[in-house]
Design a protein around this motif. Sequence first.
Motif, PDB file in Angstrom:
ATOM      1  N   LEU A  29       0.794  -1.336   0.002  1.00  0.00           N
ATOM      2  CA  LEU A  29       0.182   0.197  -0.182  1.00  0.00           C
ATOM      3  C   LEU A  29       0.979   0.974   0.291  1.00  0.00           C
ATOM      4  CD1 LEU A  29      -2.855  -0.770   2.681  1.00  0.00           C
ATOM      5  CD2 LEU A  29      -2.931  -0.651  -0.284  1.00  0.00           C
ATOM      6  N   TYR A  30       1.932   0.902   0.639  1.00  0.00           N
ATOM      7  CA  TYR A  30       3.120   2.549   0.835  1.00  0.00           C
ATOM      8  C   TYR A  30       4.070   3.213  -0.790  1.00  0.00           C
ATOM      9  CZ  TYR A  30       6.895   5.355   2.438  1.00  0.00           C
ATOM     10  OH  TYR A  30       7.729   7.059   2.143  1.00  0.00           O
ATOM     11  N   ARG A  33       1.171   3.626  -2.735  1.00  0.00           N
ATOM     12  CA  ARG A  33       0.467   5.513  -2.828  1.00  0.00           C
ATOM     13  C   ARG A  33       2.088   6.021  -3.480  1.00  0.00           C
ATOM     14  NH1 ARG A  33      -3.030   7.720   0.457  1.00  0.00           N
ATOM     15  NH2 ARG A  33      -2.590   9.598   1.130  1.00  0.00           N
ATOM     16  N   ASN A  36       1.359   6.010  -6.929  1.00  0.00           N
ATOM     17  CA  ASN A  36       0.050   6.674  -7.874  1.00  0.00           C
ATOM     18  C   ASN A  36       0.714   8.120  -7.230  1.00  0.00           C
ATOM     19  OD1 ASN A  36      -1.518   4.974  -8.515  1.00  0.00           O
ATOM     20  ND2 ASN A  36      -1.984   4.230  -6.079  1.00  0.00           N
ATOM     21  N   LEU A  37       1.167   8.780  -6.649  1.00  0.00           N
ATOM     22  CA  LEU A  37       1.762  10.075  -6.879  1.00  0.00           C
ATOM     23  C   LEU A  37       3.183  10.662  -7.737  1.00  0.00           C
ATOM     24  CD1 LEU A  37       2.304  10.656  -3.393  1.00  0.00           C
ATOM     25  CD2 LEU A  37       0.680  12.263  -4.765  1.00  0.00           C
ATOM     26  N   ASN A 169     -12.612   6.937  -2.913  1.00  0.00           N
ATOM     27  CA  ASN A 169     -11.307   6.897  -3.498  1.00  0.00           C
ATOM     28  C   ASN A 169     -11.628   7.015  -4.547  1.00  0.00           C
ATOM     29  OD1 ASN A 169     -10.135   5.767  -1.039  1.00  0.00           O
ATOM     30  ND2 ASN A 169     -10.502   3.638  -1.113  1.00  0.00           N
ATOM     31  N   PRO A 176      -9.159   0.265  -3.445  1.00  0.00           N
ATOM     32  CA  PRO A 176      -7.630   0.613  -3.968  1.00  0.00           C
ATOM     33  C   PRO A 176      -7.196  -0.061  -4.548  1.00  0.00           C
ATOM     34  CG  PRO A 176      -8.355   0.250  -1.905  1.00  0.00           C
ATOM     35  CD  PRO A 176      -9.789  -0.312  -2.875  1.00  0.00           C
ATOM     36  N   ILE A 179      -6.718   2.709  -7.666  1.00  0.00           N
ATOM     37  CA  ILE A 179      -6.112   4.239  -7.934  1.00  0.00           C
ATOM     38  C   ILE A 179      -5.185   3.696  -9.189  1.00  0.00           C
ATOM     39  CG2 ILE A 179      -5.667   5.619  -6.811  1.00  0.00           C
ATOM     40  CD1 ILE A 179      -6.194   4.118  -3.933  1.00  0.00           C
ATOM     41  N   THR A 183      -4.794   6.483 -11.997  1.00  0.00           N
ATOM     42  CA  THR A 183      -3.802   7.614 -11.783  1.00  0.00           C
ATOM     43  C   THR A 183      -2.597   7.782 -13.122  1.00  0.00           C
ATOM     44  OG1 THR A 183      -2.566   5.919 -10.106  1.00  0.00           O
ATOM     45  CG2 THR A 183      -3.861   7.970  -8.844  1.00  0.00           C
ATOM     46  N   LEU A 248      -6.665  10.851  -3.841  1.00  0.00           N
ATOM     47  CA  LEU A 248      -6.258  10.408  -3.781  1.00  0.00           C
ATOM     48  C   LEU A 248      -5.470  10.913  -1.993  1.00  0.00           C
ATOM     49  CD1 LEU A 248      -3.906   8.258  -3.751  1.00  0.00           C
ATOM     50  CD2 LEU A 248      -1.845   9.982  -4.524  1.00  0.00           C
ATOM     51  N   MET A 249      -5.555  11.241  -1.830  1.00  0.00           N
ATOM     52  CA  MET A 249      -5.425  12.280  -0.062  1.00  0.00           C
ATOM     53  C   MET A 249      -6.155  11.814   0.854  1.00  0.00           C
ATOM     54  SD  MET A 249      -1.982  13.516  -0.129  1.00  0.00           S
ATOM     55  CE  MET A 249      -0.891  13.481  -0.921  1.00  0.00           C
ATOM     56  N   GLU A 292      10.966  10.720  -1.212  1.00  0.00           N
ATOM     57  CA  GLU A 292      10.329   9.736   0.091  1.00  0.00           C
ATOM     58  C   GLU A 292      10.989   9.113   0.147  1.00  0.00           C
ATOM     59  OE1 GLU A 292       7.532   9.226   1.354  1.00  0.00           O
ATOM     60  OE2 GLU A 292       6.589  11.073   0.671  1.00  0.00           O
TER      61      GLU A 292
END
Length: 356
Positions: A29-30, A33, A36-37, A169, A176, A179, A183, A248-249, A292
Motif C-alpha cells: 500500500l505504501y 501510494r 500513484n503520486l 477513493n 484501492p 487507483i 492515476t 488520493l489523499m 520519500e
Amino acid sequence: MKDKKNILTLIAILAFVILLFILNANLGLYKMRIFNLCGIYVILALSLNLINGFVGLFSLGHAGFMAVGAYTSALLTMSSEAKEMNFFLEPIVPWLKNVPFPLNQFPVALIIAGIVAAVAGFLVGAPVLKLRDDYLAIATLGFGEIIRVIFTNTQSLTNGPLGIKGLPNIGITGNPKEIILWTWGVALITIIFMVLLINSSYGRAFKAIREDEVAAEAMGINLFKHKMMGFVIGSFFAGIGGALLGHLMGTIDPLMFRFLLTFNIVLIVVLGGIGSITGSVISAVIVTISMEALRVLDTDIQIGGYIIKGISGMRMVVFSTLLMLVILFYQRGLMGTNEFSWDWILRKKDKTAIGK
C-alpha cells in the motif's frame, strides 16, 4: 521507418499497461501510494510545462487551478451524508447537497473538474495574458492566492478552513487496487495528448511564440488565441491532477494549495527540462520517489552496533544539494528541450548491423 516507430510505440504502451497490472498485484500500500503520486505529478508537470515550457508563459498560479479541480470533484462525488458530517458549522448550499446521477460518478466528476478549472483559466487568462514575464508571474501568483482566500472564506460552499474530509477513493468501485489504473491511465492519456499537440501545427505555433513573439506575429500567428489555448489546456489538466490528488489523499483544505505546491511542480519542470515532455515525466518520477526515499535521514539510522541520530529537516538539505548538483552539470535540465525518440534505438541498431 514511420511504421516501425508506430509499432514500437504500440508495443511500449502495451508493455506499460502490463507493467501496471504487475505492480498493482505486487506493490504494498505504501509503495503503491508513492507510485500513484508519481502519476499525478506527471500530469501536473506536463500541464505546467505546456504553459511555461512550450508557450513561454511564466505562470505561477497552478495551485489555484488544482484547488478548483479538487474541490469540484470532491463536492460532486461525496454522498449527502458525508457532506452533512463535514458541513456542521454551516449547511452546504442546497444545489450541491444532492448531486444528480451521473454527475456524481467519478469519471464524469473528473472531467467536470477539468472543465471548471479550464473555465477558471479562461477567466484569468483573458486579462492577464496581455502581460509578460515577471508581471504575468505576479498576476498568476495573485490569482492562486485569491482562490485560496476565497475557498477559505466560503463556508457553505467549500467548508472554509476546515476543509473537506472523507473523499471517495479514486475510481468507480472505490477499490484501492483500481487507483493505479486511474492515476497512470490518465497520465498516459495526458502524455499521448501532449505529444500529439506539440507535434501539431498548434504546437509549432506555441514554440514560435516562445522563441520570438514579434516574429511569430509577423508570420500570421494570433498571439492571444494561442496563448489562451495553451493556458486553458494547461489549466484543464491541472484541474484533473488536483482532483486525483485530492481523492488520493482523502482530504483537502485551502492550505494544501499554497504557493509551495506550485513551486514543487515548477521544480519538477525545470529539473526535467523546460520544453521537454520526456524530461517532465522522468523528473516527476525521480523527484517524487527521492523525496520519500530520503525521509530515512530524518530518523535514527542503525549501522551495525552504531546509531546515527536523525536530524529533522536533513532530508530537504540533502535533496536540495542533489538538485544543485544536477543543475550545475545539466543547466537546461536532464533533457533540455530534447525528447525520447525511437530514432536513437533504430539508428544504433542500423550502425550495429553495418558494423557487422
